[in-house]
Motif scaffolding. Sequence first.
Motif, PDB file in Angstrom:
ATOM      1  N   GLY A  84      14.423  47.261  76.924  1.00 15.59           N
ATOM      2  CA  GLY A  84      13.712  46.413  76.060  1.00 15.59           C
ATOM      3  C   GLY A  84      13.032  47.114  74.980  1.00 15.59           C
ATOM      4  O   GLY A  84      13.117  46.909  73.998  1.00 15.59           O
ATOM      5  N   ASN A  85      12.244  48.355  75.330  1.00 14.55           N
ATOM      6  CA  ASN A  85      11.604  49.172  74.433  1.00 14.55           C
ATOM      7  C   ASN A  85      12.554  49.772  73.393  1.00 14.55           C
ATOM      8  O   ASN A  85      12.169  49.858  72.162  1.00 14.55           O
ATOM      9  CB  ASN A  85      10.389  49.803  75.116  1.00 14.55           C
ATOM     10  CG  ASN A  85       9.122  49.236  75.316  1.00 14.55           C
ATOM     11  OD1 ASN A  85       8.356  49.098  74.477  1.00 14.55           O
ATOM     12  ND2 ASN A  85       9.309  48.639  76.670  1.00 14.55           N
ATOM     13  N   LEU A  86      13.598  50.480  74.100  1.00 13.03           N
ATOM     14  CA  LEU A  86      14.452  50.952  73.035  1.00 13.03           C
ATOM     15  C   LEU A  86      15.085  50.052  72.031  1.00 13.03           C
ATOM     16  O   LEU A  86      15.329  50.263  70.844  1.00 13.03           O
ATOM     17  CB  LEU A  86      15.659  51.512  73.895  1.00 13.03           C
ATOM     18  CG  LEU A  86      15.402  52.757  74.607  1.00 13.03           C
ATOM     19  CD1 LEU A  86      16.479  53.249  75.486  1.00 13.03           C
ATOM     20  CD2 LEU A  86      15.109  53.965  73.798  1.00 13.03           C
ATOM     21  N   SER A  87      15.074  48.695  72.448  1.00 15.13           N
ATOM     22  CA  SER A  87      15.803  47.773  71.357  1.00 15.13           C
ATOM     23  C   SER A  87      14.604  47.383  70.238  1.00 15.13           C
ATOM     24  O   SER A  87      14.929  46.850  69.053  1.00 15.13           O
ATOM     25  CB  SER A  87      16.161  46.433  72.038  1.00 15.13           C
ATOM     26  OG  SER A  87      15.115  45.776  72.448  1.00 15.13           O
ATOM     27  N   ASP A  88      13.329  47.729  70.696  1.00  9.42           N
ATOM     28  CA  ASP A  88      12.448  47.347  69.959  1.00  9.42           C
ATOM     29  C   ASP A  88      12.371  48.406  68.661  1.00  9.42           C
ATOM     30  O   ASP A  88      11.911  48.283  67.637  1.00  9.42           O
ATOM     31  CB  ASP A  88      10.874  47.291  70.334  1.00  9.42           C
ATOM     32  CG  ASP A  88      10.780  45.943  71.213  1.00  9.42           C
ATOM     33  OD1 ASP A  88      11.417  45.141  70.696  1.00  9.42           O
ATOM     34  OD2 ASP A  88       9.763  45.863  71.631  1.00  9.42           O
ATOM     35  N   ARG A  89      12.668  49.674  69.266  1.00  9.27           N
ATOM     36  CA  ARG A  89      12.788  50.905  68.294  1.00  9.27           C
ATOM     37  C   ARG A  89      14.082  50.886  67.438  1.00  9.27           C
ATOM     38  O   ARG A  89      13.905  51.267  66.263  1.00  9.27           O
ATOM     39  CB  ARG A  89      12.595  52.104  69.096  1.00  9.27           C
ATOM     40  CG  ARG A  89      12.888  53.526  68.437  1.00  9.27           C
ATOM     41  CD  ARG A  89      11.870  53.754  67.366  1.00  9.27           C
ATOM     42  NE  ARG A  89      12.113  54.938  66.536  1.00  9.27           N
ATOM     43  CZ  ARG A  89      12.767  55.030  65.363  1.00  9.27           C
ATOM     44  NH1 ARG A  89      13.417  54.111  65.286  1.00  9.27           N
ATOM     45  NH2 ARG A  89      13.076  56.199  64.939  1.00  9.27           N
ATOM     46  N   TYR A 139      16.632  39.178  71.483  1.00  5.03           N
ATOM     47  CA  TYR A 139      17.895  38.754  70.315  1.00  5.03           C
ATOM     48  C   TYR A 139      17.584  37.353  69.984  1.00  5.03           C
ATOM     49  O   TYR A 139      17.620  36.977  68.724  1.00  5.03           O
ATOM     50  CB  TYR A 139      19.207  39.388  70.940  1.00  5.03           C
ATOM     51  CG  TYR A 139      20.175  39.628  69.938  1.00  5.03           C
ATOM     52  CD1 TYR A 139      20.363  39.319  68.774  1.00  5.03           C
ATOM     53  CD2 TYR A 139      21.076  40.893  70.108  1.00  5.03           C
ATOM     54  CE1 TYR A 139      21.211  39.551  67.762  1.00  5.03           C
ATOM     55  CE2 TYR A 139      22.074  41.429  69.131  1.00  5.03           C
ATOM     56  CZ  TYR A 139      21.821  40.554  68.116  1.00  5.03           C
ATOM     57  OH  TYR A 139      22.855  41.032  67.041  1.00  5.03           O
ATOM     58  N   MET A 140      17.436  36.392  71.157  1.00  7.48           N
ATOM     59  CA  MET A 140      17.423  34.979  70.857  1.00  7.48           C
ATOM     60  C   MET A 140      16.107  34.708  70.120  1.00  7.48           C
ATOM     61  O   MET A 140      16.267  33.823  69.060  1.00  7.48           O
ATOM     62  CB  MET A 140      17.529  34.462  72.124  1.00  7.48           C
ATOM     63  CG  MET A 140      18.876  34.457  72.838  1.00  7.48           C
ATOM     64  SD  MET A 140      20.431  33.984  71.724  1.00  7.48           S
ATOM     65  CE  MET A 140      20.744  32.438  72.695  1.00  7.48           C
ATOM     66  N   ALA A 141      15.089  35.349  70.529  1.00  7.58           N
ATOM     67  CA  ALA A 141      13.831  34.938  69.714  1.00  7.58           C
ATOM     68  C   ALA A 141      14.027  35.503  68.269  1.00  7.58           C
ATOM     69  O   ALA A 141      13.183  35.099  67.700  1.00  7.58           O
ATOM     70  CB  ALA A 141      12.683  35.803  70.580  1.00  7.58           C
ATOM     71  N   ASP A 142      14.611  36.618  67.945  1.00  4.48           N
ATOM     72  CA  ASP A 142      14.785  37.056  66.633  1.00  4.48           C
ATOM     73  C   ASP A 142      15.484  35.969  65.602  1.00  4.48           C
ATOM     74  O   ASP A 142      15.241  35.796  64.510  1.00  4.48           O
ATOM     75  CB  ASP A 142      15.653  38.200  66.491  1.00  4.48           C
ATOM     76  CG  ASP A 142      14.943  39.508  67.221  1.00  4.48           C
ATOM     77  OD1 ASP A 142      13.749  39.493  66.913  1.00  4.48           O
ATOM     78  OD2 ASP A 142      15.540  40.487  67.306  1.00  4.48           O
ATOM     79  N   PRO A 207      13.815  46.227  59.707  1.00 12.92           N
ATOM     80  CA  PRO A 207      13.465  47.490  59.863  1.00 12.92           C
ATOM     81  C   PRO A 207      11.800  47.213  59.831  1.00 12.92           C
ATOM     82  O   PRO A 207      11.102  48.309  60.695  1.00 12.92           O
ATOM     83  CB  PRO A 207      14.005  48.200  58.531  1.00 12.92           C
ATOM     84  CG  PRO A 207      15.216  47.748  58.454  1.00 12.92           C
ATOM     85  CD  PRO A 207      15.010  46.183  58.784  1.00 12.92           C
ATOM     86  N   GLU A 208      11.310  46.616  59.321  1.00 14.63           N
ATOM     87  CA  GLU A 208       9.714  46.558  59.199  1.00 14.63           C
ATOM     88  C   GLU A 208       9.031  46.009  60.273  1.00 14.63           C
ATOM     89  O   GLU A 208       7.833  46.287  60.673  1.00 14.63           O
ATOM     90  CB  GLU A 208       9.397  45.653  57.934  1.00 14.63           C
ATOM     91  CG  GLU A 208       9.729  44.193  58.083  1.00 14.63           C
ATOM     92  CD  GLU A 208      10.992  44.040  57.225  1.00 14.63           C
ATOM     93  OE1 GLU A 208      11.256  42.758  56.717  1.00 14.63           O
ATOM     94  OE2 GLU A 208      11.933  45.088  57.133  1.00 14.63           O
ATOM     95  N   ASN A 209       9.939  45.416  61.309  1.00 12.93           N
ATOM     96  CA  ASN A 209       9.526  44.946  62.378  1.00 12.93           C
ATOM     97  C   ASN A 209       9.825  45.805  63.848  1.00 12.93           C
ATOM     98  O   ASN A 209       9.158  45.329  64.910  1.00 12.93           O
ATOM     99  CB  ASN A 209       9.995  43.464  62.841  1.00 12.93           C
ATOM    100  CG  ASN A 209       9.827  42.483  61.680  1.00 12.93           C
ATOM    101  OD1 ASN A 209       8.553  42.709  61.378  1.00 12.93           O
ATOM    102  ND2 ASN A 209      10.463  41.341  61.655  1.00 12.93           N
ATOM    103  N   ARG A 210      10.199  46.998  63.560  1.00 17.53           N
ATOM    104  CA  ARG A 210      10.626  48.017  64.498  1.00 17.53           C
ATOM    105  C   ARG A 210       9.341  48.797  64.677  1.00 17.53           C
ATOM    106  O   ARG A 210       8.510  48.976  64.063  1.00 17.53           O
ATOM    107  CB  ARG A 210      11.687  48.861  64.048  1.00 17.53           C
ATOM    108  CG  ARG A 210      12.987  47.908  63.922  1.00 17.53           C
ATOM    109  CD  ARG A 210      14.261  48.921  63.733  1.00 17.53           C
ATOM    110  NE  ARG A 210      15.338  47.872  63.234  1.00 17.53           N
ATOM    111  CZ  ARG A 210      16.526  48.553  63.136  1.00 17.53           C
ATOM    112  NH1 ARG A 210      16.939  49.662  63.399  1.00 17.53           N
ATOM    113  NH2 ARG A 210      17.449  47.651  62.473  1.00 17.53           N
TER     114      ARG A 210
END
Length: 426
Positions: A84-89, A139-142, A207-210
């Motif tokens: 999950g954290n890797l997906s945030d990065r 992903y769905m929240a995005d 990119p700005e949300n990572r």
Amino acid sequence: MSEATEPAQSDVSAKSPSAISKKAGFFVLGTVFIDAMGIGIIIPVTPDLVSELGGIPLSEAALWAGYLSFSFATMQFLFAPIIGNLSDRFGRRPILISSLAMLAIDYMIMAAASALWVLFVGRLLAGVFSATHSTANAYMADIYPQGERAKAFGLIGAAFGLGFVVGPVIGGIAGEFGTRVPFIAAAILAGANAIYGYLVVPETLKPENRRSFSLARANPLGTIRQLGKFPSLTWIFLALLIFNIAHHVYPAIWSFYTKVAFGWSNIDIGVSLALVGIGFAIVQGALIRPMIDRFGEIKTVYIGLFLNIIAMTGLGVATESWMVYALMPFSALGMLAPPALHAILANRAGDDSQGEMQGAISAVQGITIIASPILMTQLFSHFTSDDAPIFMPGMPFLGAAALAAVAFIPLFIGIAASSKEMDANR
């Protein structure tokens, strides 16, 4: 770059919200479906495959199957927050596509396994690469606005439930052609969804949300620490822990139990698991709300626990196949207990503590998914071996029934104590 792959590589803003939601949503739901199906698809053939690879009888094979389930669940528990954290990065898209591709390879490795240790490596890797539920939710929240996210998360739950229903059926049918065929089928489905995601699905995390990867946020033990934030609810959490260990008897031992007790085929096992899954889905999707409206959360939990005891005791002493099918409605209605129990816990936490409460509930669920297969397969092996004190394939269900009965004790204590605390705070 080809025209087909351009949209998948572009930022979410390059497409209209409806187009993004349709493509990305289909991909995410497909990923969750395949992850769940991958769990269920191998259940019908596990007894024969483990027995074949180890050259051992089913009673001993059950022990190794328990260790396999333990390995898979432990890897999911440890790696879910990391992925999950890797997906945030790095973004949702590359994490989900990579996980699907690696799952496809991993299933092919298990299909070619020539020894038990290879199967163990495969299940360890499968646990890692299928730990994508938090990424799918992100992903769905995005792609969905706040007002529509509950519906989106409901679709994810439905996709998981459907996958767990379809998986055993596919596994049972494919298993009639060989113990390796279900793994090949799972590999094809995972690979096909990875290709679909690569070709047409866009990235949704701008990119700005990572944010940078953090080991502190990826610590899987963090969810366990959430339990300490609700000391007044300790007894209710204990009841949830005991009940979940009991209820996980179904995936832990069903295929071994039905083969040894009734001589069921792989298709029989797959169809029966599908029926159980459909029953669970109907109860949780259609009956839980009117039951709670009619009886309230506390009485609904008590009813659910009592029906579980009936179903598990019946399965423990069943001597004919028709008895198993006759008890399925009781098993399904027993699923009234979990959501009602979760509601009790949530209603006793403050509005500013709901995230922590859900983390605590997830911690309990993670622990029980790891612990239950070991306990249940040990019971099954002990009471089906050649030197068993009494031949009783249904002993794991009798043990589960006893645990469900014991869960009443901390539940009574916890509800009484927390109710007094709530009254004092009014």
